[in-house]
Design an enzyme around this catalytic site. Sequence first.
Site, PDB file in Angstrom:
ATOM      1  N   ASP A  12      -0.897  -0.220   9.912  1.00 55.23           N
ATOM      2  CA  ASP A  12      -1.834  -2.299   9.147  1.00 55.23           C
ATOM      3  C   ASP A  12      -0.298  -2.958   8.512  1.00 55.23           C
ATOM      4  OD1 ASP A  12      -4.250  -1.383   9.996  1.00 55.23           O
ATOM      5  OD2 ASP A  12      -4.668  -0.147   8.285  1.00 55.23           O
ATOM      6  N   LYS A  15       1.181  -5.719  12.419  1.00 53.01           N
ATOM      7  CA  LYS A  15       2.513  -5.515  14.160  1.00 53.01           C
ATOM      8  C   LYS A  15       1.420  -6.270  15.008  1.00 53.01           C
ATOM      9  CE  LYS A  15       1.451  -0.941  13.737  1.00 53.01           C
ATOM     10  NZ  LYS A  15       0.659  -0.527  12.622  1.00 53.01           N
ATOM     11  N   GLY A  39      -6.033  -0.358  15.237  1.00 52.79           N
ATOM     12  CA  GLY A  39      -6.211  -1.130  14.540  1.00 52.79           C
ATOM     13  C   GLY A  39      -5.404  -2.922  14.103  1.00 52.79           C
ATOM     14  N   HIS A  40      -5.305  -3.330  15.767  1.00 51.15           N
ATOM     15  CA  HIS A  40      -4.046  -4.362  15.513  1.00 51.15           C
ATOM     16  C   HIS A  40      -4.790  -5.675  15.741  1.00 51.15           C
ATOM     17  CE1 HIS A  40      -0.946  -1.409  17.110  1.00 51.15           C
ATOM     18  NE2 HIS A  40      -1.569  -1.540  16.439  1.00 51.15           N
ATOM     19  N   GLN A 234       0.630   2.557  14.531  1.00 53.11           N
ATOM     20  CA  GLN A 234       0.177   3.890  13.211  1.00 53.11           C
ATOM     21  C   GLN A 234       1.605   3.401  12.181  1.00 53.11           C
ATOM     22  OE1 GLN A 234      -0.433   5.648  16.278  1.00 53.11           O
ATOM     23  NE2 GLN A 234      -2.674   4.660  15.494  1.00 53.11           N
TER      24      GLN A 234
END
Length: 459
Positions: A12, A15, A39-40, A234
Amino acid sequence: MTVTIVGSQLGDEGKGGVVDLFGDAADVVARYQGGDNAGHTVVQGGEEYKLSLVPSGAVRGKVGVLGNGCVVNPRTLFEELDTLRERGLDPDVRVAERAHVILPYHRVLDQLEEDVKSDDDLAAGTTGRGIGPTYEDKAGRRGVRVGDLLDAETLRDRLEYVVPQKRALLEEVYDIPIEDHDEVDPDAFDIEVLYDQYREFGRRLEAEDMTVNCGAFLADRLEADERLMFEGAQGTAIDIDHGVYPYVTSSNPTAGGAAVGTGLGPSVVGDGEVIGIVKAYLSRVGTGPLPTELGAVDGQTPEDGGRPGGADLAEYIRDEGGEYGTVTGRPRRVGWLDIPMLRHAARTSGFTGLAVNHVDVLAGLDEVKVGHSYTLDGEKLLTMPPTTERWADCEANFRTFEGWPDVDWETVAEEGYDAVPENARAYLEYIEAELDTPVYAVGVGPDRSATVVRESPWE
Ligand code: GDP
Ligand code: IMO
Ligand code: MG
């Protein structure tokens, strides 16, 4: 040429936003590890996209690839593709035939093992997506691969071998009667049901011409002088080899993973740029120690974690930064920047550049601290010790920076680096000096236009 994007902390770090920014000049964006635990977030002109599996380049129409190092839940993938299509995008996503498939029983087992581990404080606080159990089956040579979904006979053979083992695990080890239990869906352990559902996913992958021989596909694109971006998920401190084991994910987010997880050589990755994404403070979803943690979050921070009096500041940063998990909605733990963690990340991945995000979130504080080094058994350490138990014993030694004002960050982004408040520049230049790596971009807000770009990795 290639550019690899790597999380340098605990995930988080922003990225997705950097992939969106620098990926604009790429032709292909490939994920090399992880799955829908990611979760991007990409924010484009106020529109927010939260992507779990579809590579972040999809928002700009880049070809997206899920490499062989990924674990793919086809249900999530198709749901995400359908949602993006409803929103007017036309994502072109290819999936490596060598990638492993997440099956419904993997999610059940993920949750069960977390529950058992929590009795011994060993739960990682996983996202519950079945990531660990799928990588276990990959290493145990009993996994189902994307290519198997295309071949009826192989799919049936694989399921006939593995499903009885999973049933036995549930019934005999966990003592759960599969057909008669409130929380377990028996379909997740039924060969016929799984065969029908996953064969159908295979047909859809085939019909949409989505599967590729990943290494060969990417090598051809490079040969044609196209630009490849590798999108890490990650972060380094939750890498299975280099992170805070066992509170880690089950893959290698570090740059070496980009070679193994796509089928290109390390020289290809090393010939390009490797950009470490840094959040200007720390956030963490999940458990395990965190020497620079500010306040404690129930159920995630270990006993005696957090700093005395740090809870208010943690809450302030959590709210300013919107620090709630993209996938699970959990409040994220918050801490000051941990420089030994960043030195470890820079070495592990060989960063050639940095993007430092969330500089705006810290604006308005009187002072900003960083953990510059640790003290462990009376000795000063500049990098993370190899065991998590030793890391938990580390006392952070802080350095204090004068705070910077809250300003109109969009204007700062337009005007460039010199418009960044002086004290924030001092903070950034300290990070550059400690990691011996230049800062290419400074994130000053979620939107792509709220980024100060100093250098493009492609030039
Ligand atoms: P990722 O998993 O590394 O892609 O990061 P996430 O998307 O999970 O979390 C980053 C969050 O911070 C998202 O909501 C982004 O929109 C937001 N974000 C990214 N960069 C910045 C920044 O520089 N400033 C602020 N305020 N938010 C940012
Ligand atoms: P992105 O790509 C932050 C954490 C989980 C848990 C541990 C293992 O958005 O940065 P898993 O479900 O992978 O087996 O969980 O890793 N975790 C993340 N934390 N960002 C992520 O992804 C994460 N993916 C997994 O919270 O502690
Ligand atoms: Mg995320």
